[in-house]
Write an enzyme that holds these catalytic residues in place. Sequence first.
Site, PDB file in Angstrom:
ATOM      1  N   GLY A 111     -24.298  52.508  86.898  1.00  0.00           N
ATOM      2  CA  GLY A 111     -25.403  51.707  86.410  1.00  0.00           C
ATOM      3  C   GLY A 111     -24.924  50.420  85.760  1.00  0.00           C
ATOM      4  O   GLY A 111     -23.864  49.881  86.099  1.00  0.00           O
ATOM      5  N   SER A 112     -25.692  49.949  84.786  1.00  0.00           N
ATOM      6  CA  SER A 112     -25.499  48.582  84.281  1.00  0.00           C
ATOM      7  C   SER A 112     -24.229  48.367  83.478  1.00  0.00           C
ATOM      8  O   SER A 112     -23.839  47.219  83.255  1.00  0.00           O
ATOM      9  CB  SER A 112     -26.717  48.177  83.442  1.00  0.00           C
ATOM     10  OG  SER A 112     -27.868  48.100  84.254  1.00  0.00           O
TER      11      SER A 112
END
Length: 635
Positions: free
Chosen positions: A290-291
């Site tokens: 993810g981020s």
Amino acid sequence: MFFNHIHIRMRVVFVVVVFCLVLIIGRVFYIQVFKYNKLSHLAESLWSRELPITADRGEIRDRNGKVLATNITTTSLVVIPNQIVNKEEVAKKLAEILNVNYEEMYRHVSKRTSIERVHPEGRQLSYEVAEEINNLGYDGVYLVKESKRYYPYGNVLSHVLGYVGIDNQGLSGIELNYDSYLTGASGAIKYFSDGKGNRLELTEVYEEPQNGINVDLTIDIDLQLAVENELDNVVSKYNPEQALILAMNPKTGEILAMASRPNFNPNSYQTSSVEVINRNLPIWMTYEPGSTFKIITLASSLEEQTINLFKDSYYDGGSITVEGARIKCWKAGGHGAETMLQVVENSCNPGFVVMGQKLGAETLLNYIHNFGFGKKTGIDLNGEASGILFSLDKMGPVELATTSFGQGISVTPIQQVRAVSAAINGGILHTPYIVQKMTEPETNSVIQFNSPDSGVRVISEETSKMVRYALESVVANGSGKNAYIENYRVGGKTGTAQKVNNGVYMVGNYIVSFMGFMPADDPELVVYVAIDNPKGITQYGGVVSAPIAKNVFKAAIDLYGYAKTNEGMPREYTWLDTKYVMLPDVTGQTLEEAKKTLKGFQIVTSGAGDKIAYQSPEGNYYVPEGSKVSLLLSS
């Protein structure tokens, strides 16, 4: 003539007899002089018997010498069948005490062997059971010293330490990886008996066991306890499927804390499942990051100078389309016009897609490999995974787009912590390690010392400085606000990764994470928090994981004495937040001047006079709005 024959025969017999005597004497001399040691050893081996004495394993300690794994003395049961007169009676009594069936115990006491260890029922006996056996007073029944592994902190650091089997052999973690050093050499009590097993009145020989080498870790148990406490709170509050926290010194690669849930107690590992005790999540678990992976895209873009954080802009309308695939921003409707710094602060997926497109597939993939993804880090623990990346020939425009914001690839927590450390420490990729040194148990002299490697440069110092700036801004102004600590500089990045099941993204099921570091201008600690499917809360990394990291940083401030500073980025507060303001320094002012300067604060005075000699809290640092300020007056 007749007598001549007799004389000849006598001479022959005499010569033969003399010759035989010479041969016998020569043979005896040869045996006594040249073969004595060998034959003596063989004879002794026929008479001698050994009662084994196990050696203590080396201790495992933290970086400050606090003991994490040690030994306690127990006793074990051995029998010498030839010395047991009434085998039926002995077997019956021992079976009753050890709570085993008679047939099994009779097999032990009647076995055709010189010495028989009663295994496993007779191993590591309690004091009460050992005392009961000793009181029987049977010939041929012996209790011998045995060392048992003991972990004084119980479940704490369980996956890192690992556990040992019934024979004190390392089976996982440090216990397995360093088993050859930790294992000592067993000793024995040697005694002598005849062919029937009857003990001879000869002096016993005691062979002292040699204890194993002590192993000191890079772990700080005090920080580890803070991490474990946070994970316990996470489990209690959110009931996640899994959770982990990993803390490392970004300048050296030293692991300072490592923990995950579920965990186990190595003192009683048999009560936990194999999956739990053999999966050290920070090095074993692979998932879409993810981020938090956007830090790598950011660092690569800044190094290649394909973006400028302040001059370049992007308009986020809520999504971006790549070869027919619509990639959405987490914020419905998007963020509108943004600088690239705001793209980072807002964790805007479409903005990072544009960063990836500017880099191109080959360049981005090269940086990803250079930052250590796609292969094991080399940490000195067993069970490490390597993750999965796209190959260049399979990295089309959509794969490039998703990789740029951490989707479609698989990484491990330790890979991420290592890579981000390189992005913020000045650009050097180090090999993480967890064993600091090994020492000889009796003299405590160091026989091996592990120090940080020289590392490999992956980005420039200037680029690393810009990454630190951007990530400090994320915590001050962006999605990482819940990790902000007034008067301290914290940087970081949130992550919210949708989980995949059989190739399909799951609805409402995320791994929420936060990668943070402090002090932001000169990082000494990087902390990664990942929570798998927390229940009863909005699943965003900034909501769930950032506050947990903040608590770990607060514990580190107390432990390591990080200095306060007023040079960090001020946070933007909302009406929901407890607002912090800069407290003026009024020392040296008159009381009337101080009251005007401190308008809005609660003033409490002590002492006599009109001048402010001292104030608490001290000035020029952030405090909650309307706080109490104590002033010491003097003339």
